[in-house]
Design a protein around this motif. Sequence first.
Motif, PDB file in Angstrom:
ATOM      1  N   UNK A 146       0.840  -1.237  -0.089  1.00 18.30           N
ATOM      2  CA  UNK A 146      -0.074  -0.235  -0.002  1.00 18.30           C
ATOM      3  C   UNK A 146       0.952   1.173   0.103  1.00 18.30           C
ATOM      4  N   UNK A 147       0.376   2.275  -0.995  1.00 21.50           N
ATOM      5  CA  UNK A 147       1.047   3.447  -0.784  1.00 21.50           C
ATOM      6  C   UNK A 147       0.041   4.503  -0.433  1.00 21.50           C
ATOM      7  N   UNK A 148       0.239   4.846   0.668  1.00 24.41           N
ATOM      8  CA  UNK A 148      -1.066   5.622   1.419  1.00 24.41           C
ATOM      9  C   UNK A 148      -0.709   7.396   1.309  1.00 24.41           C
ATOM     10  N   UNK A 149      -1.581   7.994   0.655  1.00 22.95           N
ATOM     11  CA  UNK A 149      -1.314   9.358   0.715  1.00 22.95           C
ATOM     12  C   UNK A 149      -2.294  10.169   1.253  1.00 22.95           C
ATOM     13  N   UNK A 150      -2.054  11.176   2.096  1.00 22.50           N
ATOM     14  CA  UNK A 150      -3.070  12.093   2.530  1.00 22.50           C
ATOM     15  C   UNK A 150      -2.303  13.562   2.897  1.00 22.50           C
ATOM     16  N   UNK A 151      -2.801  14.407   1.651  1.00 21.89           N
ATOM     17  CA  UNK A 151      -2.101  15.763   1.468  1.00 21.89           C
ATOM     18  C   UNK A 151      -2.798  16.502   0.732  1.00 21.89           C
ATOM     19  N   UNK A 152      -2.070  17.468   0.191  1.00 20.20           N
ATOM     20  CA  UNK A 152      -2.791  18.546  -0.719  1.00 20.20           C
ATOM     21  C   UNK A 152      -3.702  18.005  -1.850  1.00 20.20           C
ATOM     22  N   UNK A 153      -3.295  16.825  -2.411  1.00 17.88           N
ATOM     23  CA  UNK A 153      -3.948  16.270  -3.459  1.00 17.88           C
ATOM     24  C   UNK A 153      -5.269  15.098  -3.134  1.00 17.88           C
ATOM     25  N   UNK A 154      -5.367  15.306  -1.882  1.00 18.00           N
ATOM     26  CA  UNK A 154      -6.647  14.567  -1.304  1.00 18.00           C
ATOM     27  C   UNK A 154      -6.063  13.076  -0.454  1.00 18.00           C
ATOM     28  N   UNK A 155      -6.832  12.216  -0.291  1.00 26.34           N
ATOM     29  CA  UNK A 155      -6.722  11.042   0.307  1.00 26.34           C
ATOM     30  C   UNK A 155      -6.905   9.808  -0.730  1.00 26.34           C
ATOM     31  N   UNK A 156      -5.728   9.177  -0.857  1.00 29.22           N
ATOM     32  CA  UNK A 156      -5.973   8.019  -1.620  1.00 29.22           C
ATOM     33  C   UNK A 156      -4.783   6.901  -1.554  1.00 29.22           C
TER      34      UNK A 156
END
Length: 312
Positions: free
Chosen positions: A215-225
Amino acid sequence: MNINKSFSHISYTLDNEEYSKLALKMLAGSKSLNIIKPVNIRNNGARRFMYSVKDLSELTSVCSGLDEGSICLILSRYKGVIREIESQTFLKKKFLELEPDRIFIDSTTREVKFIIVPAFSDSESDSHRIFLEKNYSFISRIFGNRESFVDRRLQDLSKICVDIKGKKEDDTSRIEWLEKLFAYISKEYDQNCVIKEDDADISDIENSMKIKEIELNYDGEYGIFTFYITKKTFFIGKSDGNDGILAMNPAVSRTHCRIDIDGDKVYITDLGSSNHTYIDGLMITDDQNVLLKDGSVLRIADMDFKVVFNYE
């Protein structure tokens, strides 16, 4: 003490802690294959110990699914390191790191690697108790959720751990059981083994846990995905031809980087991107395959992804 981890090193920067120069000298001269030697440096006036962990795998990434042979091997190597410490006047058991994410496996030499940090960070009055608790926590972690064993030694250790678990920290009998657990490891562990050390191989540890998904989890300026990676080769970039598409961010290159899964190892390669790829804050060079570890922070241009490994 401040601890910083990257894909290639762990560093321990001392605040006001004292350290042992003689212990450092003994570590530098150690011939043990199971001890990572420190590099002693000063950085902006602060003392720092650096330990190279490049191409090593964290024990924490496999400790939930170890077979009995692998557990026996890890405990045998651990006992060897304890003996090394006890044979050297200026080395102390409290210097030994026993958190699974600071214990490593070398897939080349098939050895377990431990870190010894010769800094005095706690008072002499409670340091022995602290070590005994760390010893208990370490053994419990490598046992995982297993409740039964064929090996007599593991049966005995498991029973002691169960007894300790049932004791509260302020229970006066808890220290007696903690002492009993360590005494078993240091004195009785080699006797009457069902699974011999020669029958165990560090490759069993590596083979016992295969990566099912990343899993590569992103939570930042471009949303959460999240990107869920199951393919052996996974390309990331802003063009439509990639597996992981980041078209919303102009800082990401058309084909920015590649992730490769090889058994229990994962590698990240920057493909000549304009704004680079980083692991735990360190930039990787173009076309260099760098080991990616569970729990790392992968930065693609200016986007930070938390890396999570899921195992079979």
